[in-house]
Design an enzyme around this catalytic site. Structure first.
Site, mmCIF file in Angstrom:
data_model
loop_
_atom_site.group_PDB
_atom_site.id
_atom_site.type_symbol
_atom_site.label_atom_id
_atom_site.label_comp_id
_atom_site.label_asym_id
_atom_site.label_seq_id
_atom_site.Cartn_x
_atom_site.Cartn_y
_atom_site.Cartn_z
ATOM 1 N N GLU A 140 0.794 -1.238 0.000
ATOM 2 C CA GLU A 140 0.000 0.000 0.000
ATOM 3 C C GLU A 140 0.824 1.285 0.000
ATOM 4 O O GLU A 140 0.591 2.187 0.797
ATOM 5 C CB GLU A 140 -0.964 -0.002 1.207
ATOM 6 C CG GLU A 140 -1.953 -1.135 1.165
ATOM 7 C CD GLU A 140 -2.938 -1.120 2.326
ATOM 8 O OE1 GLU A 140 -4.143 -1.286 2.054
ATOM 9 O OE2 GLU A 140 -2.518 -0.954 3.488
HETATM 10 C C1 ACM Z 1 -2.265 -5.278 4.156
HETATM 11 O O1 ACM Z 1 -3.369 -5.674 4.577
HETATM 12 N N1 ACM Z 1 -2.114 -4.027 3.787
HETATM 13 C C2 ACM Z 1 -1.142 -6.173 4.063
#
Ligand code: ACM
Length: 693
Positions: A321
Site C-alpha cells: 500500500e
Molecule cells: C495489508 O493488509 N495491507 C497487508
C-alpha cells in the site's frame, strides 16, 4: 467398536473419518477399543533425546491437564538430568514419550513436526523425531481427554500425524493498537494448542514503531507514545515461542506505512515533514526516499540490529500500500526516476526492493513481503505473502517464488469460521500449478489487524475462529466437513479459555460496562440483543462511521463487545435447516424455534428502559426494534408452518420486503438470524413442501 468421546460431530466427510474431538484433525487415525483412564495416578516420562524445553513442555502439559480435569496429580513430570542427555531406560508411566533427536537450535521452516500417538487401555506412547513433534503430540493427547461415565479418559487409538503445510502462522498487528506482552504470550499458548508454528509480529506502522532500537532510539522514543517492547522483552517472547514450537518472524513495514519512523528521522522520508504519529486509520502518503543512499545506510544498520535480535531466518519488510504521493511530489525523486529509466512508482518500488533484498540477505535472512513486492526480476529467495487475492500466490509460485496465503484469512474482516475454513491455499489459481510449483506454497497466515481491537477484546477477535484456519493449514485437504469443524471448534474454544485466553470472559465484562446500573431483566435484554448481532463485515465499519475513528476512539460500544460470529445465530440457523429438512414435521424443533422468536419479539421494552440510563445502549435501540420486528415476522411464519397452512403470496412478499429493510446495518451492527427467518418465510409461502405438510 469405536470408543467415541467428547463432542460428536456429524456430516458426510466423517462417514470415513473417526469422530474425534481433536482440532486440527490428525492426518491418520485408527480407532481402538476401550479407553485409558486418567486419574490422580497419571504419570508421564520423557525418554530418548531430552532437553530442558521438553521438560517445560511436559510440566505445562500436566498443568493444563490438571486445569481441564481438576485432578491433583501425585507425580510431577520426571525431570531430565541435563540437556542433550539420552535416556535409554523405559520407566513405567501412563504416557511414555520418546523423542528421537534434537531439533534445530533456531527453529527452521520444514523441520520434522510429525508424531505418533498410541493409546490403549493399559497406557499411551508418544513418539516423535524432534521436540516439535513431541509438543504437537502432547496437545493432541490433551484434546483427547474427556469426561466419561467412568471418570476422565482418553480413547484407545493410534494416530500418525504430520502437518500438510510447514508454515502455519498468525499475524498480530501490535502497531496500530499496542498489544501487551502477557496478551501476546497467551495467544502463543493458543497457537501451540492448535499447532500453529509461526508468529508474525507486525511491529511498525504509521501509528507506531514498537521495538526498542539501541542504534536509532528516536524510533521508539518519538514514534511509540512510550508503548514499545524492550529488546529484553522481545528476547523473552522469542524464547516463550520457541518453547511452544513457534518461530517469530518480525515485520518492519517499508517503504510505506512508516509515518511513525519519520517523527524521529524525517530526513529519511520523501516529503518535507515534519511528521507526527498518525492517529487515523487508512493509507497515508509518507514513504521512505528510495533514491537516497541515506535510506539504505539507515535500513542496513537498523535491520542489522533487528536481524540479530530476531533469530528466525525470515525477515518481513512489508511493502504494501505505497500510494506514491510523496514520490510524485518530490522533483528530486522524479529526476532520479527519469535518469534511471524507472517508468513508474512500481518500478521505483522494485528498485527499492532489490536493494532491500540485498541488505536482508547480507544479514543472513530471507526477505518476506506482501504481494505488492512481487516482480519477476527479484531474487527468488523472497517469500510472497498474498493478501489482495489468491492469484498472486499462484503467480509467485509460477515465477519461482515461495509464498504464503493470507487472502481469506483476515480475522479482522469478521468472516465466519466456515468462510475462512473454505479457503484453501491450493485452491483457485493454485490448483493448476505443477507439483514442483505447488511445493513453493508454504502455507498461510491468519491476520489480526488492530484498528478495532485492543487489549480488552483482541482475544475474542482471534479465537476461536483462528482454530479453523489452523486446521485448514495442518489437516489433509479433504478435511472439509463444516458441522464437524464447528463441533470441534466449540470444544476447543472451552480448552482455550482454560489456557487463559479471554475470548469468552471479556463479553460479560464489556456488556456489564455498557449496561451500567441495569436491572437483571434489562441486562438480560441487552444480552439477548448482543447475542444475535455481529459487527458489519469487511471494511464497512470505516464506511459507516459518522465521525472519523482514530487510535484515541474508545472501543467500548456494543459493536466492540459482540462476537464476530454469533453462536446463537449459528445455532438458530442450524435448527431452522433441520426443521425445514424434516418438512416442518418435527414439532419439538418447531416449538424451540418459536420460543426463540418470541424472546426476540418481546425483548425491546426492557432494552429501551435500559437505554434511558446509558448512552452506550441508546445507539442500539433501533437494532432492538428491528429484532422485535424480526421476531414478529418469524413467529408469524412459524404459526403458518406449525399449522401446515399456506401463507398468502402477498404476506410473503410483504415480509420479504420488510426483511430487506432490516438487513440495513444500524450502529454498525448486523442482525444475523435474518437469513434464517427469510427461509422460514419462504417455507410458509405457497408452493413449498412445508406449507402443504
Ligand atoms: C495489508 O493488509 N495491507 C497487508
Amino acid at each position: 467398536m469405536i470408543a467415541i468421546l467428547g463432542t460428536l460431530a456429524s456430516g458426510s466427510a466423517l462417514a470415513q473419518q473417526p469422530v474425534l474431538n481433536v482440532m486440527p484433525l490428525p492426518a491418520n487415525v485408527q480407532t481402538g477399543s476401550g479407553q485409558l483412564t486418567i486419574d490422580a495416578k497419571f504419570s508421564l516420562a520423557l525418554t530418548g533425546y531430552t532437553e530442558a524445553r521438553l521438560d517445560r513442555s511436559a510440566q505445562r502439559f500436566e498443568r493444563q491437564l490438571a486445569r481441564e480435569t481438576g485432578l491433583v496429580f501425585a507425580q510431577e513430570p520426571q525431570a531430565t538430568a541435563k540437556s542433550g542427555a539420552t535416556k535409554t531406560e523405559a520407566p513405567a508411566a501412563t504416557l511414555l514419550i520418546h523423542t528421537a533427536h534434537a531439533g534445530q537450535p533456531i527453529q527452521e521452516l520444514g523441520e520434522d513436526e510429525s508424531y505418533t500417538l498410541e493409546i490403549t487401555a493399559a497406557g499411551a506412547k508418544l513418539n516423535a523425531e524432534t521436540p516439535l513433534g513431541t509438543m504437537h503430540g502432547l496437545q493432541t493427547f490433551l484434546q483427547l481427554v474427556a469426561v466419561t461415565p467412568q471418570g476422565f479418559a482418553a480413547p484407545a487409538l493410534t494416530i500418525q500425524d504430520k502437518p500438510r503445510f510447514p508454515w502455519r502462522g498468525l499475524m498480530i498487528d501490535s502497531a496500530r493498537h499496542f498489544i501487551p506482552m502477557e496478551l501476546l504470550k497467551r495467544n502463543l499458548d493458543g497457537m501451540e494448542a492448535v499447532k500453529m508454528n509461526v508468529f508474525h509480529w507486525h511491529l511498525s506502522e504509521n501509528q507506531g514503531f514498537r521495538v526498542e532500537s539501541k542504534k536509532f532510539p528516536k524510533l521508539h522514543e518519538l514514534g511509540s507514545d512510550g508503548l514499545y517492547y524492550s529488546q529484553e522483552e522481545v528476547r523473552e517472547l522469542i524464547e516463550y515461542a520457541r518453547d511452544r514450537g513457534i518461530r517469530v518472524v518480525p515485520e518492519f513495514d517499508v517503504p510505506g506505512h512508516s509515518t511513525a519512523w519519520f517523527v524521529g528521522y524525517p530526513e529519511l522520508a520523501s516529503g518535507p515533514g515534519p511528521y507526527e504519529i498518525e492517529r487515523r486509520w487508512g493509507i497515508f502518503d509518507p514513504a521512505f526516499d528510495p533514491t537516497s543512499e541515506k535510506t539504505y545506510k539507515f535500513l542496513n544498520e537498523l535491520f542489522g540490529e533487528m536481524a540479530k535480535l530476531f533469530p528466525d531466518h525470515f525477515f518481513h519488510v512489508g511493502g504494501d500500500e505505497v500510494n506514491g504521493k510523496e514520490w510524485d511530489a518530490n522533483p528530486k525523486i522524479k529526476a532520479f526516476m527519469q535518469a534511471n529509466g524507472l517508468k513508474n512508482n512500481e518500478a521505483l518500488q522494485s528498485y527499492f526492493n532489490k536493494k532491500l533484498q540485498a541488505i536482508i540477505a547480507k544479514h543472513g535472512k530471507s526477505m518476506v513481503g506482501w504481494d505488492e513486492v512481487l516482480a519477476p526480476d527479484l531474487p527468488h529467495d523472497i517469500v510472497i505473502q498474498s493478501w489482495r487475492g489468491q492469484e498472486s500466490l499462484a503467480a509467485a509460485a509460477k515465477q519461482g517464488f515461495r509464498g504464503i496465503l493470507s487472502n481469506g484469512y483476515y480475522l479482522d474482516l469478521g468472516w465466519s469460521a466456515a468462510r475462512h475454513y473454505a479457503v484453501d491455499p491450493m485452491s483457485g489459481a493454485a490448483a493448476t500449478l505443477s507439483p514442483q510449483e505447488q511445493l513453493r506454497i508454504l502455507g498461510g497466515e491468519s491476520c489480526m489487524w488492530s484498528e478495532y481491537v485492543n487489549a480488552e477484546n483482541v482475544d475474542s477477535r482471534i479465537w476461536p475462529r483462528n482454530a479453523a484456519i489452523a486446521e485448514r493449514l495442518w489437516s489433509p485437504q479433504n478435511v472439509t466437513d463444516v458441522p464437524s469443524m464447528y463441533a470441534r471448534m466449540d470444544a476447543e474454544s472451552v480448552r482455550l479459555a482454560w489456557l487463559g485466553l479471554t475470548h469468552k470472559t471479556y463479553y460479560a465484562q464489556m456488556l456489564q460496562r455498557i449496561a451500567g446500573p441495569a436491572t437483571p431483566q434489562e441486562l438480560a435484554a441487552l444480552r439477548t440483543l448482543a447475542d444475535v448481532v455481529e459487527p458489519v463485515k469487511d471494511y464497512a465499519r470505516e464506511q459507516l462511521a459518522t465521525t472519523e475513528p482514530t487510535s484515541a476512539t474508545p472501543l467500548h460500544r456494543v459493536v466492540d463487545a459482540v462476537s464476530l460470529e454469533s453462536d446463537d445465530a449459528r445455532h438458530f440457523g442450524v435448527l431452522v435447516d433441520k426443521y425445514l429438512a424434516a418438512s416442518c414435521k418435527d414439532d419439538d424443533v418447531g416449538a424451540e424455534l418459536r420460543n426463540e422468536l418470541l424472546r426476540w419479539r418481546d425483548n425491546d421494552p426492557a432494552l429501551e428502559s435500559l437505554a434511558q440510563k446509558t448512552f452506550l445502549v441508546k445507539e442500539v435501540v433501533p437494532v432492538s426494534q428491528d429484532l422485535a420486528t424480526l421476531g414478529k415476522i418469524g413467529v408469524a411464519a412459524m404459526d403458518y408452518l406449525i399449522l401446515g397452512s399456506q401463507a398468502p403470496a402477498v404476506w410473503k412478499t410483504d415480509q420479504t420486503a420488510l426483511l430487506a429493510e432490516l438487513a440495513k446495518p444500524k450502529a454498525q451492527l448486523l442482525l444475523v438470524p435474518l437469513s434464517s427467518v427469510q427461509k422460514l418465510v419462504d417455507a410458509a409461502g405457497v408452493g413449498s413442501a412445508c406449507a402443504s405438510k
